[in-house]
Motif scaffolding. Structure first.
Motif, PDB file in Angstrom:
ATOM      1  N   ARG A 182       0.803  -1.221   0.000  1.00 50.27           N
ATOM      2  CA  ARG A 182       0.000   0.000   0.000  1.00 50.27           C
ATOM      3  C   ARG A 182       0.838   1.274   0.000  1.00 50.27           C
ATOM      4  O   ARG A 182       0.420   2.295  -0.544  1.00 50.27           O
ATOM      5  CB  ARG A 182      -0.933   0.014   1.214  1.00 50.27           C
ATOM      6  CG  ARG A 182      -2.079  -0.982   1.126  1.00 50.27           C
ATOM      7  CD  ARG A 182      -2.962  -0.918   2.358  1.00 50.27           C
ATOM      8  NE  ARG A 182      -4.078  -1.848   2.282  1.00 50.27           N
ATOM      9  CZ  ARG A 182      -5.274  -1.550   1.787  1.00 50.27           C
ATOM     10  NH1 ARG A 182      -5.493  -0.329   1.322  1.00 50.27           N
ATOM     11  NH2 ARG A 182      -6.241  -2.442   1.761  1.00 50.27           N
ATOM     12  N   SER A 183       2.018   1.251   0.615  1.00 50.49           N
ATOM     13  CA  SER A 183       2.777   2.487   0.794  1.00 50.49           C
ATOM     14  C   SER A 183       3.866   2.695  -0.254  1.00 50.49           C
ATOM     15  O   SER A 183       4.532   3.728  -0.257  1.00 50.49           O
ATOM     16  CB  SER A 183       3.413   2.511   2.190  1.00 50.49           C
ATOM     17  OG  SER A 183       4.315   1.430   2.352  1.00 50.49           O
ATOM     18  N   ASP A 184       4.067   1.744  -1.155  1.00 53.39           N
ATOM     19  CA  ASP A 184       5.153   1.845  -2.133  1.00 53.39           C
ATOM     20  C   ASP A 184       4.751   2.691  -3.338  1.00 53.39           C
ATOM     21  O   ASP A 184       3.605   2.638  -3.798  1.00 53.39           O
ATOM     22  CB  ASP A 184       5.552   0.458  -2.645  1.00 53.39           C
ATOM     23  CG  ASP A 184       6.273  -0.371  -1.599  1.00 53.39           C
ATOM     24  OD1 ASP A 184       6.540   0.157  -0.507  1.00 53.39           O
ATOM     25  OD2 ASP A 184       6.554  -1.551  -1.879  1.00 53.39           O
ATOM     26  N   VAL A 185       5.705   3.455  -3.851  1.00 56.38           N
ATOM     27  CA  VAL A 185       5.540   4.028  -5.183  1.00 56.38           C
ATOM     28  C   VAL A 185       5.596   2.870  -6.175  1.00 56.38           C
ATOM     29  O   VAL A 185       6.475   2.012  -6.098  1.00 56.38           O
ATOM     30  CB  VAL A 185       6.642   5.060  -5.486  1.00 56.38           C
ATOM     31  CG1 VAL A 185       6.527   5.561  -6.922  1.00 56.38           C
ATOM     32  CG2 VAL A 185       6.557   6.217  -4.502  1.00 56.38           C
ATOM     33  N   LEU A 186       4.646   2.835  -7.097  1.00 54.48           N
ATOM     34  CA  LEU A 186       4.475   1.678  -7.970  1.00 54.48           C
ATOM     35  C   LEU A 186       4.700   2.065  -9.426  1.00 54.48           C
ATOM     36  O   LEU A 186       4.132   3.040  -9.916  1.00 54.48           O
ATOM     37  CB  LEU A 186       3.059   1.119  -7.796  1.00 54.48           C
ATOM     38  CG  LEU A 186       2.727  -0.227  -8.436  1.00 54.48           C
ATOM     39  CD1 LEU A 186       3.592  -1.332  -7.845  1.00 54.48           C
ATOM     40  CD2 LEU A 186       1.245  -0.545  -8.228  1.00 54.48           C
ATOM     41  N   CYS A 187       5.545   1.300 -10.104  1.00 54.93           N
ATOM     42  CA  CYS A 187       5.757   1.467 -11.544  1.00 54.93           C
ATOM     43  C   CYS A 187       5.197   0.229 -12.231  1.00 54.93           C
ATOM     44  O   CYS A 187       5.671  -0.888 -11.991  1.00 54.93           O
ATOM     45  CB  CYS A 187       7.239   1.636 -11.859  1.00 54.93           C
ATOM     46  SG  CYS A 187       7.579   1.990 -13.596  1.00 54.93           S
ATOM     47  N   VAL A 188       4.170   0.424 -13.050  1.00 50.05           N
ATOM     48  CA  VAL A 188       3.437  -0.680 -13.662  1.00 50.05           C
ATOM     49  C   VAL A 188       3.805  -0.780 -15.138  1.00 50.05           C
ATOM     50  O   VAL A 188       3.604   0.168 -15.907  1.00 50.05           O
ATOM     51  CB  VAL A 188       1.918  -0.480 -13.525  1.00 50.05           C
ATOM     52  CG1 VAL A 188       1.168  -1.671 -14.126  1.00 50.05           C
ATOM     53  CG2 VAL A 188       1.533  -0.283 -12.065  1.00 50.05           C
ATOM     54  N   GLY A 189       4.347  -1.918 -15.534  1.00 51.15           N
ATOM     55  CA  GLY A 189       4.635  -2.193 -16.935  1.00 51.15           C
ATOM     56  C   GLY A 189       3.682  -3.250 -17.454  1.00 51.15           C
ATOM     57  O   GLY A 189       3.543  -4.314 -16.842  1.00 51.15           O
ATOM     58  N   VAL A 190       3.004  -2.969 -18.556  1.00 40.57           N
ATOM     59  CA  VAL A 190       1.994  -3.875 -19.104  1.00 40.57           C
ATOM     60  C   VAL A 190       2.390  -4.278 -20.523  1.00 40.57           C
ATOM     61  O   VAL A 190       2.650  -3.419 -21.375  1.00 40.57           O
ATOM     62  CB  VAL A 190       0.598  -3.219 -19.127  1.00 40.57           C
ATOM     63  CG1 VAL A 190      -0.447  -4.206 -19.651  1.00 40.57           C
ATOM     64  CG2 VAL A 190       0.216  -2.715 -17.741  1.00 40.57           C
ATOM     65  N   PHE A 191       2.433  -5.584 -20.764  1.00 35.87           N
ATOM     66  CA  PHE A 191       2.665  -6.129 -22.101  1.00 35.87           C
ATOM     67  C   PHE A 191       1.355  -6.726 -22.610  1.00 35.87           C
ATOM     68  O   PHE A 191       0.719  -7.515 -21.908  1.00 35.87           O
ATOM     69  CB  PHE A 191       3.702  -7.254 -22.071  1.00 35.87           C
ATOM     70  CG  PHE A 191       5.063  -6.867 -21.591  1.00 35.87           C
ATOM     71  CD1 PHE A 191       6.088  -6.606 -22.489  1.00 35.87           C
ATOM     72  CD2 PHE A 191       5.346  -6.795 -20.230  1.00 35.87           C
ATOM     73  CE1 PHE A 191       7.360  -6.278 -22.047  1.00 35.87           C
ATOM     74  CE2 PHE A 191       6.611  -6.464 -19.778  1.00 35.87           C
ATOM     75  CZ  PHE A 191       7.623  -6.203 -20.688  1.00 35.87           C
ATOM     76  N   VAL A 192       0.964  -6.365 -23.823  1.00 37.33           N
ATOM     77  CA  VAL A 192      -0.199  -6.981 -24.468  1.00 37.33           C
ATOM     78  C   VAL A 192       0.181  -7.329 -25.905  1.00 37.33           C
ATOM     79  O   VAL A 192       1.037  -6.675 -26.501  1.00 37.33           O
ATOM     80  CB  VAL A 192      -1.433  -6.051 -24.457  1.00 37.33           C
ATOM     81  CG1 VAL A 192      -1.959  -5.864 -23.046  1.00 37.33           C
ATOM     82  CG2 VAL A 192      -1.116  -4.710 -25.099  1.00 37.33           C
ATOM     83  N   PRO A 193      -0.442  -8.350 -26.486  1.00 43.14           N
ATOM     84  CA  PRO A 193      -0.045  -8.756 -27.840  1.00 43.14           C
ATOM     85  C   PRO A 193      -0.628  -7.901 -28.954  1.00 43.14           C
ATOM     86  O   PRO A 193      -0.081  -7.870 -30.052  1.00 43.14           O
ATOM     87  CB  PRO A 193      -0.555 -10.197 -27.928  1.00 43.14           C
ATOM     88  CG  PRO A 193      -1.678 -10.267 -26.956  1.00 43.14           C
ATOM     89  CD  PRO A 193      -1.337  -9.324 -25.845  1.00 43.14           C
ATOM     90  N   GLN A 194      -1.746  -7.205 -28.696  1.00 43.42           N
ATOM     91  CA  GLN A 194      -2.436  -6.489 -29.768  1.00 43.42           C
ATOM     92  C   GLN A 194      -2.008  -5.021 -29.812  1.00 43.42           C
ATOM     93  O   GLN A 194      -2.252  -4.263 -28.871  1.00 43.42           O
ATOM     94  CB  GLN A 194      -3.957  -6.562 -29.575  1.00 43.42           C
ATOM     95  CG  GLN A 194      -4.504  -7.979 -29.511  1.00 43.42           C
ATOM     96  CD  GLN A 194      -4.695  -8.467 -28.084  1.00 43.42           C
ATOM     97  OE1 GLN A 194      -3.957  -8.072 -27.187  1.00 43.42           O
ATOM     98  NE2 GLN A 194      -5.677  -9.324 -27.879  1.00 43.42           N
ATOM     99  N   CYS A 195      -1.416  -4.609 -30.921  1.00 40.82           N
ATOM    100  CA  CYS A 195      -0.998  -3.214 -31.081  1.00 40.82           C
ATOM    101  C   CYS A 195      -2.187  -2.261 -31.020  1.00 40.82           C
ATOM    102  O   CYS A 195      -2.055  -1.116 -30.574  1.00 40.82           O
ATOM    103  CB  CYS A 195      -0.261  -3.032 -32.407  1.00 40.82           C
ATOM    104  SG  CYS A 195       1.347  -3.855 -32.486  1.00 40.82           S
ATOM    105  N   GLU A 196      -3.360  -2.725 -31.455  1.00 42.80           N
ATOM    106  CA  GLU A 196      -4.527  -1.846 -31.475  1.00 42.80           C
ATOM    107  C   GLU A 196      -5.023  -1.495 -30.071  1.00 42.80           C
ATOM    108  O   GLU A 196      -5.846  -0.579 -29.911  1.00 42.80           O
ATOM    109  CB  GLU A 196      -5.666  -2.479 -32.282  1.00 42.80           C
ATOM    110  CG  GLU A 196      -6.171  -3.803 -31.752  1.00 42.80           C
ATOM    111  CD  GLU A 196      -5.453  -5.006 -32.350  1.00 42.80           C
ATOM    112  OE1 GLU A 196      -6.035  -6.102 -32.324  1.00 42.80           O
ATOM    113  OE2 GLU A 196      -4.312  -4.835 -32.838  1.00 42.80           O
TER     114      GLU A 196
END
Length: 325
Positions: free
Chosen positions: A279-293
């Motif tokens: 809850r207290s951490d600064v969060l960096c979220v990286g998301v990979f998805v297969p669809q460019c659209e």
């Protein structure tokens, strides 16, 4: 026998040990703008018999590192990390490390037939080098945002439920995946994901390429949270892991599904899990998805709805490369 870099300095190579931690961290300072993963994983790399970590030295000074993991039942390896000390960059040290690593693999791991690596599309110098040395296989959109603990959904992760699409069942932990499940998920992979050395489907897991197989999914469960969603005869898959970098907590999420509603369902579950625990951490979220659209849609979700701070511009990709030994 010592090798030489472009300035004529003698280079020697040896396997890394736990006592090299401080020296390795000193050459990695500032990498990825404080979001470097190596401090979190170096010690486990050295202890893992399937991870080979080589150092390059000038005299007793550590000037480079290459870490690679043996995968696919000993037939492949993936490059996990590469570093060169700031004052020694541009002098061919990483290339020498790569050659030394490859020769060591041929002599000590003769079952290895090919190697895989990834590059970030915005790192143009790295991409140019990879295009010369290895064969490009496929790319996946990579969306990265950062946020502090004060956002509405970080303070109360249960509020994420209001964003969930209707008409879909809950995502559930993956149990025993079989060949039929992998075949069902394969249809959501990027174009070219089956274009590698062995023709088998490849997924990315925190920048690392693995063959999509029941064996690999079982192994990946040790260090990843893995969910699936089955709806109207279609199966989807998501994986995530989280760790502390020098400045922020990293959450890396990969989602393989047919459309945005199922992507959203998976992503919200991983965000909820991580926010409950950290809850207290600064969060960096990286998301990979297969669809460019889906790139623009996920950017809008992260920026407008979740109110996170954008790290990279739209259309960034993780690029997968391969070469035979």
């Amino acid at each position: 026998m010592a090798d030489r870099n472009t300035t004529g300095e003698d280079l020697t190579f040896r396997l890394a040990t736990q006592s090299d931690y401080d020296a390795v961290m000193s050459i990695s300072e500032g990498v990825y703008e404080g979001r470097d993963y190596l401090p979190a994983f170096y010690r486990s790399f050295v202890d893992d018999p399937d991870v080979i970590v080589f150092l390059a030295l000038v005299g007793s000074q550590v000037v480079g590192l290459r870490a690679s993991k043996i995968t696919e039942n000993g037939t492949a390896f993936i490059v996990k990390a590469a570093r060169v000390a700031p004052d020694w960059r541009g002098q061919g040290i990483d290339g020498r490390l790569s050659l030394h690593q490859d020769e060591w693999m041929r002599q000590n791991r003769p079952t290895v037939k090919y190697k895989r690596s990834t590059a970030f599309s915005l790192a143009t110098g790295v991409v140019e080098s990879m295009n010369k040395k290895m064969r490009y296989i496929f790319g996946m959109p990579f969306i990265e945002y950062q946020c502090g603990p004060g956002l509405w959904w970080r303070q109360d992760p249960a509020q994420l439920a209001q964003l969930e699409p209707t008409g879909l069942p809950d995502v559930v932990p993956l149990q025993d995946a079989d060949d039929d499940f992998c075949t069902a998920v394969q249809k959501w992979l990027p174009a070219g994901a089956c274009g590698g050395y062995d023709g088998k489907p490849v997924i990315l897991v925190d920048w690392d390429p693995y063959t999509l197989s029941p064996t690999n999914l079982k192994r990946l469960q040790a260090n990843n949270t893995i969910y699936t969603l089955n709806h109207e005869g279609e199966s989807s898959l998501s994986l995530s892991n989280t760790y502390l970098s020098p400045t922020v907590r990293i959450l890396c999420v990969q989602i393989y599904s047919k459309d945005f509603p199922t992507v959203l369902k998976h992503l919200l579950r991983h965000l909820k899990d991580t926010s409950h625990t950290y809850r207290s951490d600064v969060l960096c979220v990286g998301v990979f998805v297969p669809q460019c659209e889906l790139d623009d849609t996920i950017h809008d979700l992260c920026k407008q709805t979740l109110q996170m701070e954008q790290v990279h511009p739209p259309k960034a990709q993780a690029l997968v490369y391969e070469s035979e030994m």
